[in-house]
Design an enzyme around this catalytic site. Structure first.
Site, PDB file in Angstrom:
ATOM      1  N   THR A 222      37.596  -3.389 -63.105  1.00  0.00           N
ATOM      2  CA  THR A 222      37.646  -1.926 -63.209  1.00  0.00           C
ATOM      3  C   THR A 222      37.983  -1.534 -64.643  1.00  0.00           C
ATOM      4  OG1 THR A 222      38.312  -1.683 -60.940  1.00  0.00           O
ATOM      5  CG2 THR A 222      39.097   0.025 -62.427  1.00  0.00           C
ATOM      6  N   ARG A 250      34.303   1.946 -48.000  1.00  0.00           N
ATOM      7  CA  ARG A 250      35.714   1.805 -48.400  1.00  0.00           C
ATOM      8  C   ARG A 250      35.940   2.467 -49.763  1.00  0.00           C
ATOM      9  NH1 ARG A 250      38.038  -0.637 -53.217  1.00  0.00           N
ATOM     10  NH2 ARG A 250      40.118  -1.389 -52.694  1.00  0.00           N
ATOM     11  N   VAL A 251      37.036   3.194 -49.875  1.00  0.00           N
ATOM     12  CA  VAL A 251      37.412   3.801 -51.156  1.00  0.00           C
ATOM     13  C   VAL A 251      38.741   3.198 -51.581  1.00  0.00           C
ATOM     14  CG1 VAL A 251      37.971   5.953 -52.348  1.00  0.00           C
ATOM     15  CG2 VAL A 251      36.246   5.951 -50.531  1.00  0.00           C
ATOM     16  N   GLY A 252      38.819   2.774 -52.826  1.00  0.00           N
ATOM     17  CA  GLY A 252      40.061   2.170 -53.333  1.00  0.00           C
ATOM     18  C   GLY A 252      40.964   3.197 -53.980  1.00  0.00           C
ATOM     19  N   ASP A 253      41.826   2.717 -54.853  1.00  0.00           N
ATOM     20  CA  ASP A 253      42.828   3.592 -55.482  1.00  0.00           C
ATOM     21  C   ASP A 253      42.286   4.397 -56.662  1.00  0.00           C
ATOM     22  OD1 ASP A 253      42.499   1.047 -56.799  1.00  0.00           O
ATOM     23  OD2 ASP A 253      44.144   1.639 -58.107  1.00  0.00           O
ATOM     24  N   THR A 273      44.587  -0.985 -62.015  1.00  0.00           N
ATOM     25  CA  THR A 273      43.519  -1.909 -61.616  1.00  0.00           C
ATOM     26  C   THR A 273      44.103  -3.033 -60.775  1.00  0.00           C
ATOM     27  OG1 THR A 273      41.932  -3.543 -62.405  1.00  0.00           O
ATOM     28  CG2 THR A 273      43.758  -3.047 -63.879  1.00  0.00           C
ATOM     29  N   GLY A 274      43.367  -3.435 -59.761  1.00  0.00           N
ATOM     30  CA  GLY A 274      43.852  -4.484 -58.869  1.00  0.00           C
ATOM     31  C   GLY A 274      43.421  -4.149 -57.454  1.00  0.00           C
ATOM     32  N   THR A 275      44.094  -4.717 -56.478  1.00  0.00           N
ATOM     33  CA  THR A 275      43.734  -4.433 -55.087  1.00  0.00           C
ATOM     34  C   THR A 275      44.127  -2.996 -54.749  1.00  0.00           C
ATOM     35  OG1 THR A 275      44.073  -6.743 -54.591  1.00  0.00           O
ATOM     36  CG2 THR A 275      44.007  -5.238 -52.711  1.00  0.00           C
ATOM     37  N   GLY A 276      43.122  -2.153 -54.579  1.00  0.00           N
ATOM     38  CA  GLY A 276      43.356  -0.715 -54.452  1.00  0.00           C
ATOM     39  C   GLY A 276      44.314  -0.341 -53.339  1.00  0.00           C
TER      40      GLY A 276
HETATM   41  N1  ASP Z   1      41.356  -1.010 -57.950  1.00  0.00           N
HETATM   42  C1  ASP Z   1      39.963  -1.169 -57.688  1.00  0.00           C
HETATM   43  C2  ASP Z   1      39.715  -0.918 -56.220  1.00  0.00           C
HETATM   44  O1  ASP Z   1      40.498  -1.366 -55.413  1.00  0.00           O
HETATM   45  C3  ASP Z   1      39.445  -2.520 -58.026  1.00  0.00           C
HETATM   46  C4  ASP Z   1      39.813  -3.052 -59.371  1.00  0.00           C
HETATM   47  O2  ASP Z   1      40.714  -2.574 -60.029  1.00  0.00           O
HETATM   48  O3  ASP Z   1      39.146  -3.993 -59.802  1.00  0.00           O
HETATM   49  O4  ASP Z   1      38.718  -0.336 -55.885  1.00  0.00           O
END
Ligand code: ASP
Length: 356
Positions: A222, A250-253, A273-276
């Site tokens: 991201t 699915r929608v992330g953060d 950035t990371g697991t939303g």
């Molecule tokens: N945070 C983003 C999401 O979960 C993914 C990412 O940061 O790579 O959609």
């Protein structure tokens, strides 16, 4: 006695003036070069050191540097924080190296669906789009939502028709596909549905040659940007393809204000950035702002608390970049690395992938 009272009044007046003056410029001392700063990220979760070739590392760093340099040039000539966020993120979206715009990850059923958000710290105005498939630069659509709509969050086909109506550049879906993401998807997908494979192949066939830039591993990528401009205004933006193999729209953060993106002139601007899901659960970006506003923490203490204390409690994973109202930059991650860069009015650009 009269003189004594006058002297006290003058002293009180000058103290009052000094303190008003300080609060109007965010407490910064006057310098001939107005202060500004910018930080960007290209995703947390970089592979362990040595997983990228020297050329690949150089390509990442060159792109981060190019984007940061543009931000520096714009900020030097007085452009606004929001304008800089958009221009810088566009460069990263256009690069196949990152999971945003071209180079985005592929969903369970072979599509590419992107999310983006922007927030203006002075007004708290914000705009977000999610699950868009044909907007060349999703961050420009988020900006358009912020500037030209009374709403904040537009989704999928609705977001696309709003963008198209407002003159945002649209492009064929095939543009976003890259070979390394196709290879990753083939390994990751948990479905053997032939129609999905056929769809991805048909997208790849529309490009020649299809771009392959990276090894297949590595989960994130991201992109995000946080800025304090010359006028002391903050802005934050984030753009992403989300998580590989994601399902059900699915929608992330990233496009959730307060989770993956937040800006408030009172405190700071943040992009995550990371697991939303981890950032949504902890309302991570707004929590950092609250730790500063309500607990009086410094920016560094607040981002550290979020990523290394609160995230530990939920086994959260990822990182964030942040800038506070004084122009201080902070970044934290609990992954092997995070693609990142920063500079300020002095123009020295620092780029990093792994621990410094
Ligand atoms: N945070 C983003 C999401 O979960 C993914 C990412 O940061 O790579 O959609």
């Amino acid at each position: 006695m009269k003189h004594y009272i006058t002297a006290i009044c003058l002293l009180a007046g000058s103290l009052l003036f000094t303190s008003c003056d300080k609060s109007s410029n965010g407490g910064k001392s006057d310098t001939s070069t107005p202060k500004f700063s910018i930080a960007i990220h290209g995703g947390a979760g970089a592979l362990a050191k040595g997983s990228y070739t020297a050329e690949q590392e150089a390509a990442f760093k060159a792109k981060l540097e190019e984007a940061t340099k543009l931000g520096y040039e714009m900020l030097s000539k007085g452009d606004s924080a929001a304008d800089v966020v958009v221009a810088v993120i566009k460069i990263l979206e256009d690069s196949p190296l990152f999971n945003a715009g071209k180079g985005s990850v592929i969903t369970y059923n072979g599509k590419i669906k992107m999310d983006a958000a922007i927030m203006n710290g002075r007004t708290l105005d914000c705009g977000t789009v999610n699950n868009v498939q044909r907007i060349k630069n999703p961050i420009t659509a988020a900006r358009m939502v912020m500037d030209s709509s009374k709403y904040i969050m537009f989704s999928s086909a609705g977001a696309e028709s709003f963008a198209a109506k407002n003159g945002i550049e649209m492009i064929d879906k095939s543009y976003f596909y890259t070979q390394h993401q196709i290879d990753r998807w083939r390994k990751t997908k948990d479905s053997t549905d032939a129609s999905y494979i056929h769809y991805v192949d048909s997208m790849a066939a529309l490009q020649s040659p299809i771009i392959s830039a990276l090894p297949e591993e590595g989960e994130f990528g991201t992109v995000g940007c946080v800025v304090m401009d010359k006028y002391g205004n903050l802005a934050a933006g984030t753009s992403t393809g989300g998580l590989i193999n994601k399902k059900y729209n699915r929608v992330g953060d990233s496009p959730i204000i307060g989770a993956g993106t937040y800006a408030n002139n009172k405190t700071c601007a943040i992009s995550c950035t990371g697991t939303g899901e981890d950032f949504i659960k902890t309302v991570a970006a707004k929590t950092v702002s609250d730790l500063i506003e309500f607990k009086g923490m410094t920016l560094d203490a607040a981002t550290y608390d979020m990523i290394h204390v609160r995230f530990k409690e939920i086994t959260g994973d990822g990182g964030m970049i942040a800038v506070d109202k004084y122009g201080n930059i902070s970044w934290q991650y609990n992954s092997d690395g995070m693609f990142r860069a920063r500079t300020d009015q002095n123009g020295k650009i620092e780029t990093y992938i792994y621990a410094e």
